[in-house]
Write an enzyme that holds these catalytic residues in place. Structure first.
Site, short mmCIF file in Angstrom:
data_model
loop_
_atom_site.label_atom_id
_atom_site.label_comp_id
_atom_site.label_asym_id
_atom_site.label_seq_id
_atom_site.Cartn_x
_atom_site.Cartn_y
_atom_site.Cartn_z
N LYS A 214 0.82 -1.21 0.00
CA LYS A 214 0.00 0.00 0.00
C LYS A 214 0.85 1.26 0.00
O LYS A 214 2.07 1.23 0.23
CB LYS A 214 -0.98 -0.04 1.17
CG LYS A 214 -2.09 -1.06 0.94
CD LYS A 214 -3.24 -0.93 1.91
CE LYS A 214 -4.38 -1.86 1.52
NZ LYS A 214 -5.50 -1.81 2.48
N ARG A 248 -3.39 -10.19 4.66
CA ARG A 248 -3.87 -10.23 3.27
C ARG A 248 -2.75 -9.67 2.39
O ARG A 248 -2.39 -8.50 2.51
CB ARG A 248 -5.14 -9.38 3.13
CG ARG A 248 -5.75 -9.33 1.73
CD ARG A 248 -7.00 -8.46 1.75
NE ARG A 248 -7.61 -8.36 0.43
CZ ARG A 248 -7.27 -7.46 -0.49
NH1 ARG A 248 -6.30 -6.57 -0.23
NH2 ARG A 248 -7.86 -7.43 -1.67
#
Length: 270
Positions: A214, A248
Site C-alpha cells: 500500500k 492479506r
C-alpha cells in the site's frame, strides 16, 4: 473460527489470505488475472506457496478508484469463483461491499465476505451475511479522513460496525476485524496505526492486517508499487508479533517465510 470447511485458530497462528484481483485497474496487479485461465494459474500458485484463503476482488478500492456497478462486478467475479471452487478445495473470500453481489457469490459458494466499508456501504449487507451463514471481514474505513482522537475513533468506528453486525444477526464467531490500513488515513496515520496494532486487541476477535504494497509503504520508502515487497514483509512481521490471525498479501511465498520466522521468534522458549 470456521471459514468454509476449514477451522482456523483464533490465536497462536497467523494465516495468509492471498489476493486475486480480477480487475483492470487495481494498484498492484490490475489486468494481470482478469480472465479465468490466468486467475486459476495464480490461485494454484498461491496455494502451493502457502495461501490459506483466496480473496477475490472485482472492484479496485485504491484511492481515486472508479466504482463498479453490481452487474459488471458479478460478470468479473462469478466465472472466476465458479472455476476456483470446481478446481481447488480452499476457502474463498469475496471482496465486496454490495449486498446484491454478496447474495449471488454466497449462493455460488463463497465462504467469506470482505467488506471494506465495515457494513456501512449497504444497509442490507449484515442481514445478507447472516442469512448466508458465512464469515465476514469488517474493515475500518472513514470517508472523511478526519479524526478527533485517532486510535480511539478507529475503535469507536469498529464498534459501530460490530453493532450493525449484531443487529443484522451475524454471529460473533463469524467476524474478523481489519483496522483498514490505507482506508481514509494519511501516511502518518497509517504509520501510527501500524505502531499500535495491539490497541485493537480489546475486541477479542480475530484480526486481519491488509497492508500489502500500500501507499504508506511506497511513500515511506520512496518506491513504486513493484518495490514495496520488503516493506510489506515488515508489516507482516508486525502482524504476527501483535497476535493478528490473518494477513492479506500479494506475494504469498515471501510473506509465508516472514510469518514462519516471526512466529519462531515470538513463540521461542528455553
Amino acid at each position: 473460527m470456521k471459514i468454509g470447511n476449514r477451522e482456523f485458530k483464533d490465536s497462536g497462528k497467523t494465516y495468509i489470505m492471498g489476493i486475486l484481483n480480477v480487475t483492470p485497474d487495481s494498484f498492484s496487479d490490475g489486468g494481470k488475472y482478469n480472465d479465468v485461465d490466468r486467475a486459476l494459474f495464480h490461485v494454484e500458485e498461491m496455494i502451493k506457496e502457502g495461501a490459506d484463503i483466496i480473496d477475490i476482488g472485482a472492484e479496485s478500492t485504491r484511492p481515486g478508484y472508479t466504482k463498479v456497478e453490481g452487474l459488471k462486478e458479478l460478470n468479473r467475479v462469478v466465472p472466476v469463483l465458479r472455476a476456483v471452487k470446481r478446481r481447488f478445495d480452499v476457502p474463498i473470500s469475496i471482496d465486496t461491499y454490495k449486498a446484491g453481489t454478496a447474495v449471488t457469490v454466497i449462493n455460488e459458494g463463497a465462504d467469506l465476505i470482505n467488506d471494506v466499508t465495515g457494513l456501512k456501504g449497504d444497509e442490507k449487507m449484515a442481514e445478507t451475511i447472516a442469512m448466508g451463514k458465512v464469515a465476514c471481514c469488517l474493515v475500518h474505513n472513514r470517508k472523511s479522513g478526519e479524526y478527533n482522537i485517532f486510535l480511539r475513533d478507529i475503535i469507536h468506528d469498529l464498534e459501530e460496525s460490530l453493532d450493525i453486525a449484531k443487529r443484522g444477526g451475524i454471529r460473533k464467531d463469524r467476524i474478523i476485524l481489519d483496522p483498514g490500513i490505507g482506508f481514509g488515513k494519511s501516511r502518518e496515520q497509517n504509520l501510527v496505526l501500524l505502531k499500535h496494532l495491539d490497541e485493537l486487541s480489546e475486541f477479542s476477535l480475530p484480526m486481519l492486517l491488509g497492508a500489502s504494497k500500500k501507499s504508506v509503504i511506497g511513500r515511506t520508502l520512496g518506491v513504486d508499487v513493484d518495490s514495496r515487497g520488503e516493506g510489506t514483509l515488515v508489516t507482516t512481521a508486525l502482524a504476527v508479533m501483535h497476535g493478528y490471525s490473518f494477513v492479506r498479501v500479494h506475494d504469498v511465498e515471501a510473506n509465508k517465510r516472514a510469518i514462519e520466522m516471526a512466529e519462531a521468534i515470538k513463540y521461542s522458549d528455553m
